[in-house]
Design an enzyme around this catalytic site. Structure first.
Site, PDB file in Angstrom:
ATOM      1  N   GLN A   1      38.317  45.673  42.512  1.00 40.82           N
ATOM      2  CA  GLN A   1      37.263  44.662  42.491  1.00 40.82           C
ATOM      3  C   GLN A   1      36.152  45.146  41.559  1.00 40.82           C
ATOM      4  O   GLN A   1      35.737  46.310  41.626  1.00 40.82           O
ATOM      5  CB  GLN A   1      36.702  44.432  43.896  1.00 40.82           C
ATOM      6  CG  GLN A   1      37.694  43.889  44.893  1.00 40.82           C
ATOM      7  CD  GLN A   1      38.439  44.967  45.656  1.00 40.82           C
ATOM      8  OE1 GLN A   1      38.532  46.107  45.196  1.00 40.82           O
ATOM      9  NE2 GLN A   1      38.963  44.628  46.815  1.00 40.82           N
TER      10      GLN A   1
ATOM     11  N   GLN B   1      38.572  40.420  38.679  1.00 44.30           N
ATOM     12  CA  GLN B   1      38.682  40.278  40.126  1.00 44.30           C
ATOM     13  C   GLN B   1      37.307  40.387  40.778  1.00 44.30           C
ATOM     14  O   GLN B   1      36.590  41.367  40.579  1.00 44.30           O
ATOM     15  CB  GLN B   1      39.622  41.342  40.695  1.00 44.30           C
ATOM     16  CG  GLN B   1      39.867  41.205  42.197  1.00 44.30           C
ATOM     17  CD  GLN B   1      40.893  42.188  42.720  1.00 44.30           C
ATOM     18  OE1 GLN B   1      41.624  42.804  41.938  1.00 44.30           O
ATOM     19  NE2 GLN B   1      40.972  42.343  44.023  1.00 44.30           N
ATOM     20  N   ASP B   2      36.943  39.357  41.567  1.00 39.99           N
ATOM     21  CA  ASP B   2      35.666  39.347  42.295  1.00 39.99           C
ATOM     22  C   ASP B   2      34.471  39.406  41.330  1.00 39.99           C
ATOM     23  O   ASP B   2      33.614  40.277  41.436  1.00 39.99           O
ATOM     24  CB  ASP B   2      35.586  40.506  43.291  1.00 39.99           C
ATOM     25  CG  ASP B   2      36.588  40.365  44.422  1.00 39.99           C
ATOM     26  OD1 ASP B   2      37.473  39.501  44.321  1.00 39.99           O
ATOM     27  OD2 ASP B   2      36.504  41.127  45.402  1.00 39.99           O
TER      28      ASP B   2
ATOM     29  N   ASP C   1      39.602  35.349  43.355  1.00 39.24           N
ATOM     30  CA  ASP C   1      38.383  35.239  44.177  1.00 39.24           C
ATOM     31  C   ASP C   1      37.134  35.453  43.325  1.00 39.24           C
ATOM     32  O   ASP C   1      36.210  36.179  43.700  1.00 39.24           O
ATOM     33  CB  ASP C   1      38.397  36.249  45.323  1.00 39.24           C
ATOM     34  CG  ASP C   1      39.635  36.133  46.199  1.00 39.24           C
ATOM     35  OD1 ASP C   1      40.229  35.040  46.241  1.00 39.24           O
ATOM     36  OD2 ASP C   1      40.016  37.135  46.831  1.00 39.24           O
TER      37      ASP C   1
ATOM     38  N   ARG D   1      40.486  30.314  48.767  1.00 39.03           N
ATOM     39  CA  ARG D   1      41.198  30.993  49.844  1.00 39.03           C
ATOM     40  C   ARG D   1      40.231  31.161  51.013  1.00 39.03           C
ATOM     41  O   ARG D   1      39.035  31.413  50.816  1.00 39.03           O
ATOM     42  CB  ARG D   1      41.696  32.367  49.395  1.00 39.03           C
ATOM     43  CG  ARG D   1      42.616  32.336  48.194  1.00 39.03           C
ATOM     44  CD  ARG D   1      43.449  33.610  48.121  1.00 39.03           C
ATOM     45  NE  ARG D   1      42.647  34.805  47.922  1.00 39.03           N
ATOM     46  CZ  ARG D   1      43.109  36.049  48.120  1.00 39.03           C
ATOM     47  NH1 ARG D   1      44.348  36.218  48.556  1.00 39.03           N
ATOM     48  NH2 ARG D   1      42.338  37.090  47.891  1.00 39.03           N
TER      49      ARG D   1
END
Length: 373
Positions: A191, A213-214, A235, A291
């Site tokens: 992340q 990511q993130d 995400d 999600r």
């Protein structure tokens, strides 16, 4: 001072008790697990509760009283030979009084500022103004598994290139970037947050937030994004904020499966959720709209263009079927090849005008109280 604090705490307790009573009254039928057309029988009561809670002006948050008239301006220029008070953004922030009570504008000249920046909780009313999102860039490359100064991994929270812990923050015309390489599918500890917002009443105008990511940790508080570009893979907008994204461009860079949002609302009492209005979603790979990170995750897309990368199902329950009865995922008048509601999961919603109304105005975040005109 002691008396006023006690009074404020007492008022908050009263408000919470009142909301709890209302919640118990309006959602008592949640104990009934009967389902009709894929929805809980209590869905009507829940929507009524959403409408009612909007009228309380999000009373679990403090009343927002912004200060928009600048009391001082600080200049940052990475070329020390040119006029400028500071050569780094963090040094400019550190020059502000520890407890700040007036609007301070930090004007940042064009350049790539390779630094990790934190605005501490006591430094309210800071505005960052760049020379343009394509020319003023703040970047770093931390990941969650990187060992920090304490000898322990930074974690997702600590990986942020730019972190805001103070209320009433404003950013304009700046890029916040985490340049860590995009991780392979399934990699752990990769992340890499570009921007973390852990404070109430933050606003971003014509900014870019870039990572993989993130990317954007929309952690807690009321937030507003206008005309921003946000890029990531998995995400890439996540957290438990109460946030409105208006006229933003959301771009996926995954080559496999990814997810645009992971909203972490955990109970009916939490007045949180993400609303996307007049946005566009583009990119590569196959993308879920969201999600269900939280049991009561809440995300709405309205008037939004969706490219063909959106998976027909649209949403993922995080591997927990029980969340399908508690999340609130909706679309309203979205368009484009990825917006077809026909293939969506049965537990998402094509909203009516009445259902969408609380989510598409600035009232969703009480923006009329604290946003600049």
């Amino acid at each position: 001072m002691t008396i006023s604090l006690h009074k404020h705490s007492f008022n908050k307790i009263v408000v919470k008790l009142f909301l709890l009573i209302l919640l118990l009254e309006s959602t008592s039928s949640l104990l009934d697990t009967n389902v009709s057309n894929g929805y809980l029988v209590s869905e009507k009561e829940y929507l009524n509760w959403v409408k009612q809670i909007g009228s309380f002006k999000h009373s679990l948050f403090q009343k927002a009283t912004n200060k928009l008239t600048p009391c001082s301006t600080i200049r940052v220029n990475k070329n020390s030979k040119l006029t400028g008070n500071f050569v780094t953004v963090q040094k400019a922030i550190s020059s502000i009084p520890v407890v700040n009570n007036c609007r301070v504008v930090i004007s940042i000249s064009a350049g790539i500022y390779r630094e990790k920046v934190l605005i501490p909780a006591t430094m309210a009313y800071i505005t960052l103004e760049g020379a343009g999102a394509d020319t003023t860039i703040i970047e770093w490359d931390d990941t969650a598994d990187r060992i920090g100064q304490t000898g322990h991994p930074l974690g997702t929270f600590g990986s942020a290139t730019f972190a805001v812990d103070a209320p009433y923050f404003i950013a304009k015309n700046i890029t916040f970037k985490n340049i860590a390489p995009s991780p392979p599918s399934g990699a752990l500890g990769k992340q890499a947050v570009a921007l973390r917002i852990s404070a109430d009443t933050a606003a971003f105008f014509s900014c870019k937030v870039i990572g993989a990511q993130d990317t954007l940790y929309d952690h807690i508080g009321r937030h507003y994004f206008k005309d921003c570009y946000i890029e990531g893979s998995v995400d890439f907008i996540f957290g438990n904020g109460l946030s409105c994204y208006k006229e933003c461009h959301l771009n996926a860079i995954t080559s496999t499966y990814g997810a645009l949002t992971a909203q972490k609302r955990e109970s009916f009492l939490e007045e949180t959720g993400f609303s996307f209005v007049n946005c566009k979603v583009t990119g590569s790979g196959a993308l879920y709209l969201g999600r269900a990170w939280g049991t009561f995750s809440r995300v709405v897309f309205a008037y939004t263009y969706m490219d063909k990368i959106i998976t027909p199902r649209g949403w993922y329950d995080w591997g927990d079927k029980n969340r399908e009865t508690t999340v609130f995922y909706g679309q309203y008048k979205c368009w484009g090849p990825g917006a077809d509601f026909g293939g969506r999961v049965s537990w998402s919603r094509e909203l009516t005008a009445e259902e969408a109304e609380p989510f598409i105005s600035l009232g969703f975040i009480n923006g009329q109280d604290w946003l600049p005109n």
